[in-house]
Each structure stands twice: as C-alpha cells, then as structure tokens.
Design a protein around this motif. Structure first.
Motif, PDB file in Angstrom:
ATOM      1  N   GLU A  11       0.828  -1.210   0.000  1.00  0.00           N
ATOM      2  CA  GLU A  11       0.000   0.000   0.000  1.00  0.00           C
ATOM      3  C   GLU A  11       0.860   1.256   0.000  1.00  0.00           C
ATOM      4  OE1 GLU A  11      -2.897  -0.113   3.150  1.00  0.00           O
ATOM      5  OE2 GLU A  11      -3.783  -1.961   2.378  1.00  0.00           O
ATOM      6  N   GLN A  12       1.939   1.254   0.785  1.00  0.00           N
ATOM      7  CA  GLN A  12       2.846   2.404   0.812  1.00  0.00           C
ATOM      8  C   GLN A  12       3.490   2.616  -0.553  1.00  0.00           C
ATOM      9  OE1 GLN A  12       5.535   1.456   4.006  1.00  0.00           O
ATOM     10  NE2 GLN A  12       4.203   2.319   5.587  1.00  0.00           N
ATOM     11  N   ASN A  13       3.907   1.527  -1.180  1.00  0.00           N
ATOM     12  CA  ASN A  13       4.509   1.626  -2.508  1.00  0.00           C
ATOM     13  C   ASN A  13       3.519   2.181  -3.526  1.00  0.00           C
ATOM     14  OD1 ASN A  13       6.923   0.608  -1.561  1.00  0.00           O
ATOM     15  ND2 ASN A  13       6.541  -1.473  -2.265  1.00  0.00           N
ATOM     16  N   MET A  14       2.279   1.725  -3.442  1.00  0.00           N
ATOM     17  CA  MET A  14       1.254   2.219  -4.364  1.00  0.00           C
ATOM     18  C   MET A  14       0.981   3.712  -4.141  1.00  0.00           C
ATOM     19  SD  MET A  14       0.526  -0.240  -6.388  1.00  0.00           S
ATOM     20  CE  MET A  14      -1.036   0.083  -7.148  1.00  0.00           C
ATOM     21  N   GLN A  15       0.991   4.133  -2.882  1.00  0.00           N
ATOM     22  CA  GLN A  15       0.790   5.551  -2.579  1.00  0.00           C
ATOM     23  C   GLN A  15       1.939   6.385  -3.137  1.00  0.00           C
ATOM     24  OE1 GLN A  15       0.268   5.673   1.680  1.00  0.00           O
ATOM     25  NE2 GLN A  15      -1.926   5.307   1.558  1.00  0.00           N
ATOM     26  N   LEU A  17       3.817   5.603  -5.710  1.00  0.00           N
ATOM     27  CA  LEU A  17       3.660   5.627  -7.165  1.00  0.00           C
ATOM     28  C   LEU A  17       2.592   6.634  -7.576  1.00  0.00           C
ATOM     29  CD1 LEU A  17       3.834   1.832  -8.091  1.00  0.00           C
ATOM     30  CD2 LEU A  17       5.541   3.583  -8.563  1.00  0.00           C
ATOM     31  N   LEU A  18       1.503   6.673  -6.841  1.00  0.00           N
ATOM     32  CA  LEU A  18       0.429   7.610  -7.145  1.00  0.00           C
ATOM     33  C   LEU A  18       0.919   9.060  -7.023  1.00  0.00           C
ATOM     34  CD1 LEU A  18      -2.531   8.125  -7.854  1.00  0.00           C
ATOM     35  CD2 LEU A  18      -3.052   7.988  -5.416  1.00  0.00           C
ATOM     36  N   MET A  19       1.683   9.340  -5.980  1.00  0.00           N
ATOM     37  CA  MET A  19       2.219  10.696  -5.807  1.00  0.00           C
ATOM     38  C   MET A  19       3.156  11.063  -6.953  1.00  0.00           C
ATOM     39  SD  MET A  19       2.635  11.354  -1.688  1.00  0.00           S
ATOM     40  CE  MET A  19       4.103  10.375  -1.550  1.00  0.00           C
ATOM     41  N   GLN A  20       4.029  10.128  -7.348  1.00  0.00           N
ATOM     42  CA  GLN A  20       4.934  10.386  -8.467  1.00  0.00           C
ATOM     43  C   GLN A  20       4.138  10.631  -9.748  1.00  0.00           C
ATOM     44  OE1 GLN A  20       7.449   6.906  -8.521  1.00  0.00           O
ATOM     45  NE2 GLN A  20       9.122   7.991  -7.518  1.00  0.00           N
ATOM     46  N   LYS A  21       3.121   9.822  -9.962  1.00  0.00           N
ATOM     47  CA  LYS A  21       2.304   9.964 -11.160  1.00  0.00           C
ATOM     48  C   LYS A  21       1.624  11.328 -11.192  1.00  0.00           C
ATOM     49  CE  LYS A  21      -1.285   7.462 -13.691  1.00  0.00           C
ATOM     50  NZ  LYS A  21      -2.187   6.318 -13.654  1.00  0.00           N
ATOM     51  N   GLN A  22       1.120  11.771 -10.051  1.00  0.00           N
ATOM     52  CA  GLN A  22       0.480  13.082  -9.982  1.00  0.00           C
ATOM     53  C   GLN A  22       1.481  14.202 -10.280  1.00  0.00           C
ATOM     54  OE1 GLN A  22      -1.218  12.851  -6.040  1.00  0.00           O
ATOM     55  NE2 GLN A  22      -3.195  12.153  -6.815  1.00  0.00           N
ATOM     56  N   GLN A  23       2.706  14.061  -9.787  1.00  0.00           N
ATOM     57  CA  GLN A  23       3.738  15.060 -10.073  1.00  0.00           C
ATOM     58  C   GLN A  23       4.055  15.097 -11.564  1.00  0.00           C
ATOM     59  OE1 GLN A  23       6.846  13.725  -7.437  1.00  0.00           O
ATOM     60  NE2 GLN A  23       6.221  15.101  -5.795  1.00  0.00           N
ATOM     61  N   TYR A  24       4.139  13.919 -12.167  1.00  0.00           N
ATOM     62  CA  TYR A  24       4.414  13.857 -13.597  1.00  0.00           C
ATOM     63  C   TYR A  24       3.262  14.435 -14.409  1.00  0.00           C
ATOM     64  CZ  TYR A  24       8.435  10.846 -12.582  1.00  0.00           C
ATOM     65  OH  TYR A  24       9.622  10.347 -12.124  1.00  0.00           O
ATOM     66  N   GLN A  25       2.028  14.174 -13.982  1.00  0.00           N
ATOM     67  CA  GLN A  25       0.876  14.739 -14.681  1.00  0.00           C
ATOM     68  C   GLN A  25       0.897  16.265 -14.599  1.00  0.00           C
ATOM     69  OE1 GLN A  25      -2.137  12.500 -12.573  1.00  0.00           O
ATOM     70  NE2 GLN A  25      -2.500  11.156 -14.336  1.00  0.00           N
ATOM     71  N   MET A  75       5.756   7.970 -16.695  1.00  0.00           N
ATOM     72  CA  MET A  75       4.373   7.674 -16.296  1.00  0.00           C
ATOM     73  C   MET A  75       3.964   6.278 -16.757  1.00  0.00           C
ATOM     74  SD  MET A  75       2.275  11.237 -16.606  1.00  0.00           S
ATOM     75  CE  MET A  75       0.737  10.375 -16.415  1.00  0.00           C
ATOM     76  N   LYS A  76       4.372   5.886 -17.957  1.00  0.00           N
ATOM     77  CA  LYS A  76       4.055   4.545 -18.439  1.00  0.00           C
ATOM     78  C   LYS A  76       4.703   3.489 -17.551  1.00  0.00           C
ATOM     79  CE  LYS A  76       3.333   5.808 -23.226  1.00  0.00           C
ATOM     80  NZ  LYS A  76       3.853   5.781 -24.592  1.00  0.00           N
ATOM     81  N   SER A  77       5.917   3.770 -17.112  1.00  0.00           N
ATOM     82  CA  SER A  77       6.612   2.850 -16.208  1.00  0.00           C
ATOM     83  C   SER A  77       5.842   2.712 -14.898  1.00  0.00           C
ATOM     84  CB  SER A  77       8.028   3.354 -15.946  1.00  0.00           C
ATOM     85  OG  SER A  77       8.660   2.585 -14.972  1.00  0.00           O
ATOM     86  N   ILE A  78       5.367   3.824 -14.368  1.00  0.00           N
ATOM     87  CA  ILE A  78       4.585   3.802 -13.129  1.00  0.00           C
ATOM     88  C   ILE A  78       3.289   3.030 -13.341  1.00  0.00           C
ATOM     89  CG2 ILE A  78       3.185   5.261 -11.603  1.00  0.00           C
ATOM     90  CD1 ILE A  78       5.469   7.282 -11.657  1.00  0.00           C
ATOM     91  N   GLU A  79       2.642   3.250 -14.481  1.00  0.00           N
ATOM     92  CA  GLU A  79       1.393   2.549 -14.758  1.00  0.00           C
ATOM     93  C   GLU A  79       1.613   1.038 -14.819  1.00  0.00           C
ATOM     94  OE1 GLU A  79       0.063   4.580 -18.262  1.00  0.00           O
ATOM     95  OE2 GLU A  79      -0.624   6.313 -17.123  1.00  0.00           O
ATOM     96  N   LYS A  80       2.744   0.619 -15.389  1.00  0.00           N
ATOM     97  CA  LYS A  80       3.068  -0.809 -15.417  1.00  0.00           C
ATOM     98  C   LYS A  80       3.253  -1.340 -13.999  1.00  0.00           C
ATOM     99  CE  LYS A  80       5.262  -0.896 -19.945  1.00  0.00           C
ATOM    100  NZ  LYS A  80       6.538  -1.048 -20.669  1.00  0.00           N
ATOM    101  N   GLN A  81       3.940  -0.553 -13.159  1.00  0.00           N
ATOM    102  CA  GLN A  81       4.144  -0.963 -11.773  1.00  0.00           C
ATOM    103  C   GLN A  81       2.803  -1.036 -11.036  1.00  0.00           C
ATOM    104  OE1 GLN A  81       7.336   1.133  -9.671  1.00  0.00           O
ATOM    105  NE2 GLN A  81       8.239   1.612 -11.650  1.00  0.00           N
ATOM    106  N   MET A  83      -0.067  -1.762 -12.367  1.00  0.00           N
ATOM    107  CA  MET A  83      -0.755  -2.972 -12.841  1.00  0.00           C
ATOM    108  C   MET A  83      -0.216  -4.215 -12.141  1.00  0.00           C
ATOM    109  SD  MET A  83      -3.025  -1.894 -14.893  1.00  0.00           S
ATOM    110  CE  MET A  83      -3.551  -3.277 -15.864  1.00  0.00           C
ATOM    111  N   LYS A  84       1.079  -4.257 -11.918  1.00  0.00           N
ATOM    112  CA  LYS A  84       1.682  -5.389 -11.220  1.00  0.00           C
ATOM    113  C   LYS A  84       1.238  -5.426  -9.774  1.00  0.00           C
ATOM    114  CE  LYS A  84       5.917  -5.690 -13.967  1.00  0.00           C
ATOM    115  NZ  LYS A  84       7.368  -5.485 -13.971  1.00  0.00           N
ATOM    116  N   GLY A  85       1.076  -4.263  -9.170  1.00  0.00           N
ATOM    117  CA  GLY A  85       0.727  -4.181  -7.764  1.00  0.00           C
ATOM    118  C   GLY A  85      -0.730  -4.435  -7.458  1.00  0.00           C
ATOM    119  N   SER A  86      -1.584  -4.267  -8.474  1.00  0.00           N
ATOM    120  CA  SER A  86      -3.011  -4.449  -8.182  1.00  0.00           C
ATOM    121  C   SER A  86      -3.492  -5.849  -8.388  1.00  0.00           C
ATOM    122  CB  SER A  86      -3.877  -3.523  -9.017  1.00  0.00           C
ATOM    123  OG  SER A  86      -3.357  -3.140 -10.229  1.00  0.00           O
TER     124      SER A  86
END
Length: 86
Positions: A11-15, A17-25, A75-81, A83-86
C-alpha cells in the motif's frame, strides 16, 4: 502478521507511485501550457536560477517536447508498476 506487513508495504509503494504519477501529470500540464504560450509569441524567455533570460524559441519548444517524452515514459513505467501491484 507477516502478510499484514507485506500488505502495508504494498500500500505504501502504491501511494508513492500515485504521488509520483500526480507530479508527472502536473509537469505534463505545465509543459503543455508553456508550449501553448510559446506558439502565441515570437519572443521567448527562460528562467535559469533566479533570473529570466531571452532564449531561442525553437530550442525551448524542442526542450519542452523532450521533457514531455521523458515524463510520459516515466508515467508509463509507473502505470506498469501499478498494474503489477493491483
């Protein structure tokens, strides 16, 4: 308890990743806005440190497009991660 710890770590890792994705967006939006503004003008400036200098518009456009490509790849790399985490 070990499974609980693994779940919490996941869950921490997913959070993160979400923060990084938001920064990239946000970065993509900022770059797109800059490109849009550059298309409306002949004169361009760039902020370096605490000063603003006149810059070559073509170089700035190229730099922003390159940044967008890099951010999109990240961002694509994060999205792949994700998908693996969910």
């Amino acid at each position: 308890t070990e499974k609980l710890q693994q779940q919490q770590i996941l869950e921490q890792n997913m959070q993160q990743l979400l923060m990084q994705k938001q920064q990239y967006q946000a970065s993509l939006i900022e770059n797109e806005n800059a490109l849009s503004e550059l298309s409306k003008t002949d004169t361009a400036y760039k902020i370096i440190g605490s000063i603003m200098i006149k810059a070559d518009k073509t170089e700035l456009v190229s730099e922003l497009k390159t940044r967008n490509e890099t951010v999109s790849l990240r961002m694509k790399s994060i999205e792949k991660q994700e998908m693996k985490g969910s």
